[in-house]
Design a protein around this motif. Structure first.
Motif, mmCIF file in Angstrom:
data_model
loop_
_atom_site.group_PDB
_atom_site.id
_atom_site.type_symbol
_atom_site.label_atom_id
_atom_site.label_comp_id
_atom_site.label_asym_id
_atom_site.label_seq_id
_atom_site.Cartn_x
_atom_site.Cartn_y
_atom_site.Cartn_z
ATOM 1 N N PRO A 179 21.050 9.429 42.818
ATOM 2 C CA PRO A 179 22.083 10.393 42.431
ATOM 3 C C PRO A 179 22.015 11.663 43.269
ATOM 4 C CG PRO A 179 20.259 10.494 40.896
ATOM 5 C CD PRO A 179 19.936 9.383 41.854
ATOM 6 N N VAL A 180 23.158 12.244 43.559
ATOM 7 C CA VAL A 180 23.233 13.531 44.240
ATOM 8 C C VAL A 180 24.106 14.468 43.420
ATOM 9 C CG1 VAL A 180 22.867 12.605 46.551
ATOM 10 C CG2 VAL A 180 25.171 12.722 45.650
ATOM 11 N N GLU A 181 23.745 15.739 43.434
ATOM 12 C CA GLU A 181 24.490 16.748 42.692
ATOM 13 C C GLU A 181 25.075 17.779 43.654
ATOM 14 O OE1 GLU A 181 22.603 17.409 38.420
ATOM 15 O OE2 GLU A 181 21.123 17.717 40.013
ATOM 16 N N TYR A 182 26.146 18.405 43.263
ATOM 17 C CA TYR A 182 26.784 19.447 44.061
ATOM 18 C C TYR A 182 27.080 20.607 43.119
ATOM 19 C CZ TYR A 182 29.707 21.568 47.683
ATOM 20 O OH TYR A 182 30.216 22.421 48.636
ATOM 21 N N ILE A 216 26.460 8.678 43.356
ATOM 22 C CA ILE A 216 25.406 8.086 44.176
ATOM 23 C C ILE A 216 25.595 8.531 45.626
ATOM 24 C CG2 ILE A 216 25.039 6.112 42.674
ATOM 25 C CD1 ILE A 216 26.750 4.459 44.586
ATOM 26 N N SER A 217 24.509 8.573 46.365
ATOM 27 C CA SER A 217 24.556 9.123 47.719
ATOM 28 C C SER A 217 25.250 8.194 48.717
ATOM 29 C CB SER A 217 23.133 9.401 48.213
ATOM 30 O OG SER A 217 22.423 8.187 48.403
ATOM 31 N N LYS A 218 25.116 6.892 48.544
ATOM 32 C CA LYS A 218 25.654 5.880 49.482
ATOM 33 C C LYS A 218 25.103 6.058 50.895
ATOM 34 C CE LYS A 218 30.041 5.073 47.090
ATOM 35 N NZ LYS A 218 31.508 4.973 47.228
ATOM 36 N N ARG A 219 23.928 6.654 51.014
ATOM 37 C CA ARG A 219 23.331 6.879 52.335
ATOM 38 C C ARG A 219 22.342 5.785 52.719
ATOM 39 N NH1 ARG A 219 22.242 13.353 53.278
ATOM 40 N NH2 ARG A 219 24.389 14.037 52.948
ATOM 41 N N GLU A 222 18.558 9.140 31.905
ATOM 42 C CA GLU A 222 18.427 10.518 32.363
ATOM 43 C C GLU A 222 19.469 10.892 33.412
ATOM 44 O OE1 GLU A 222 13.558 10.426 31.789
ATOM 45 O OE2 GLU A 222 14.462 10.945 33.714
ATOM 46 N N TRP A 223 20.005 9.895 34.127
ATOM 47 C CA TRP A 223 20.878 10.297 35.223
ATOM 48 C C TRP A 223 22.107 9.427 35.413
ATOM 49 C CZ3 TRP A 223 21.941 6.978 39.252
ATOM 50 C CH2 TRP A 223 21.124 5.869 39.366
ATOM 51 N N VAL A 224 22.087 8.205 34.924
ATOM 52 C CA VAL A 224 23.127 7.283 35.340
ATOM 53 C C VAL A 224 24.401 7.372 34.504
ATOM 54 C CG1 VAL A 224 22.607 5.258 33.928
ATOM 55 C CG2 VAL A 224 23.347 4.960 36.302
ATOM 56 N N PHE A 225 24.320 7.947 33.328
ATOM 57 C CA PHE A 225 25.487 7.918 32.461
ATOM 58 C C PHE A 225 26.673 8.690 33.028
ATOM 59 C CE2 PHE A 225 23.468 5.338 29.847
ATOM 60 C CZ PHE A 225 22.771 5.798 28.755
ATOM 61 N N ASP A 226 26.406 9.717 33.819
ATOM 62 C CA ASP A 226 27.491 10.557 34.300
ATOM 63 C C ASP A 226 27.804 10.342 35.768
ATOM 64 O OD1 ASP A 226 27.938 11.818 31.854
ATOM 65 O OD2 ASP A 226 26.223 13.122 32.168
ATOM 66 N N LEU A 227 27.396 9.203 36.342
ATOM 67 C CA LEU A 227 27.725 8.930 37.739
ATOM 68 C C LEU A 227 29.173 8.488 37.857
ATOM 69 C CD1 LEU A 227 24.602 7.073 39.095
ATOM 70 C CD2 LEU A 227 25.226 9.444 39.360
ATOM 71 N N HIS A 228 29.877 9.017 38.842
ATOM 72 C CA HIS A 228 31.278 8.633 39.075
ATOM 73 C C HIS A 228 31.474 8.364 40.539
ATOM 74 C CE1 HIS A 228 32.866 9.461 35.056
ATOM 75 N NE2 HIS A 228 31.995 10.444 35.020
#
Length: 358
Positions: free
Chosen positions: A232-235, A247-250, A352-358
């Motif tokens: 996950p990445v945040e901005y 997700i970063s897709k890197r 902890e992190w995956v529920f809000d990934l879009h």
């Protein structure tokens, strides 16, 4: 340690070592480049991996036991801004690679000798498989479209059908060749069988994951997720800028694709993956978000199984579990890495992190 920055192109290797720029042909065994490099001295080569063009340089460093620093191509563009380089040339890129190499910590260098030749061979076969599969799908699409048109000549449809069957045979041949390569190494063969025991993981997905694990053998769970581009990445900045996590897709695009496709089956038949997928869907999350979470879960399960060497066991607590083997069908579970407890732990970690990934 002497550092040499190398900008790799299809035909040339442009080097910089603080003295001057030099250009060598990127052909054959790199004999001219070898004459320039003091293989017996304390030398570091810094370069950007450029698909197949840099493979010759990677093999050279591995065979000569020269430490190599492979830098993410994204890094150079930022270095160019930091150092005020307005022009973008092979020479300036080699110079930036040199600057980064001399400032890097020596303890972080990786010896290319640890790279796995099997992973490189499997990567080449997987590339051929992808191209063949893509061609077959394209031909099938044309065949289905033309078969609905009464004016399409039967001979043309027959020719397309033969081509499709030929491509299918080539796909099967690719899989057979990869399995034969893996069978030559006992540890890799055992790892493949362990990965195939995971519900929802087929031959191509298992081989793709095995290639990833062989290429990066010392990774932990956080690193392997990042290498697949599922981290996950945040901005966020101040109180006004706060975008949703994604997700970063890197990482490896092919790994993400295979894992995403595998969730179509794993979300139905793999209990641990099904639990993650179902909980997200019950919370009203979009299908894509649930699939990505399931893909990440499947990757972590596969990584733990690869590390332990044990076949898949459904989650349900460590005590009283047994694992079937060829020699003794009832061997008490004493794995070096308790996969089941890891799976249960991951189930909480995903929240902890995956529920809000879009």
């Amino acid at each position: 340690m002497k550092c040499i920055g190398v900008d790799v192109s299809k035909q040339e290797l442009v080097t910089y070592d603080v003295e001057k720029e030099r250009v060598f042909p990127n052909t054959g065994a790199l004999s001219e480049f070898e004459a320039f490099v003091d293989c017996g001295g304390d030398v570091l080569i810094a370069f950007e991996p450029t698909s197949t063009y840099s493979r010759r340089l990677e093999a050279f460093c591995r065979d000569k036991n020269i430490p190599a620093l492979k830098l993410n191509p994204r890094l150079i563009s930022h270095l160019r801004e930091v150092h005020g380089k307005r022009s973008k040339t092979d020479k300036t890129d080699a110079e930036l690679l040199y600057i980064y190499g001399v400032t890097w910590e020596k303890t972080d260098f990786e010896n290319p000798q640890s790279g796995d030749r099997l992973a490189q061979a499997l990567s080449a076969h997987l590339a051929v498989y992808r191209v063949t599969q893509k061609a077959r799908v394209a031909h099938q699409g044309v065949f289905e479209a033309l078969s609905q048109d009464p004016s399409t000549p039967k001979a043309l449809l027959d020719e397309l059908a033969v081509t499709i069957e030929s491509l299918k045979e080539k796909e099967k041949a690719c899989v057979v060749r990869m399995q034969a390569l893996i069978s030559e190494e006992k540890s890799a063969s055992s790892a493949l069988q362990a990965l195939l025991s995971i519900p929802g993981v087929g031959s191509i997905t298992a081989i793709t994951l095995l290639t990833l694990f062989l290429r990066y053998p010392g990774t932990d769970r956080r690193q392997i997720v990042a290498l697949a581009g599922l981290d996950p990445v945040e901005y966020q900045s101040g109180s006004s800028v706060h975008k949703k996590a994604r997700i970063s897709k890197r990482g490896n695009q092919e790994v993400r694709k295979r894992l995403y496709e595998a969730t179509l089956s794993a979300a139905r038949f793999n209990p641990a993956v099904k639990d993650v997928y179902s909980r997200l869907k019950e919370r009203g999350k979009p299908e894509k978000v649930a699939r990505i979470a399931a893909a990440r879960k499947l990757l972590l399960i596969a990584h733990a199984i690869y590390k332990s060497g044990d076949k898949y066991r459904e989650p349900g607590g460590v005590k009283g579990l047994t694992v079937n083997t060829a020699s003794d069908p009832e061997v008490p579970l004493t794995p070096k890495f308790p996969c089941c407890s890891w799976v249960l732990w991951w189930g909480g970690g995903v929240k902890e992190w995956v529920f809000d990934l879009h």
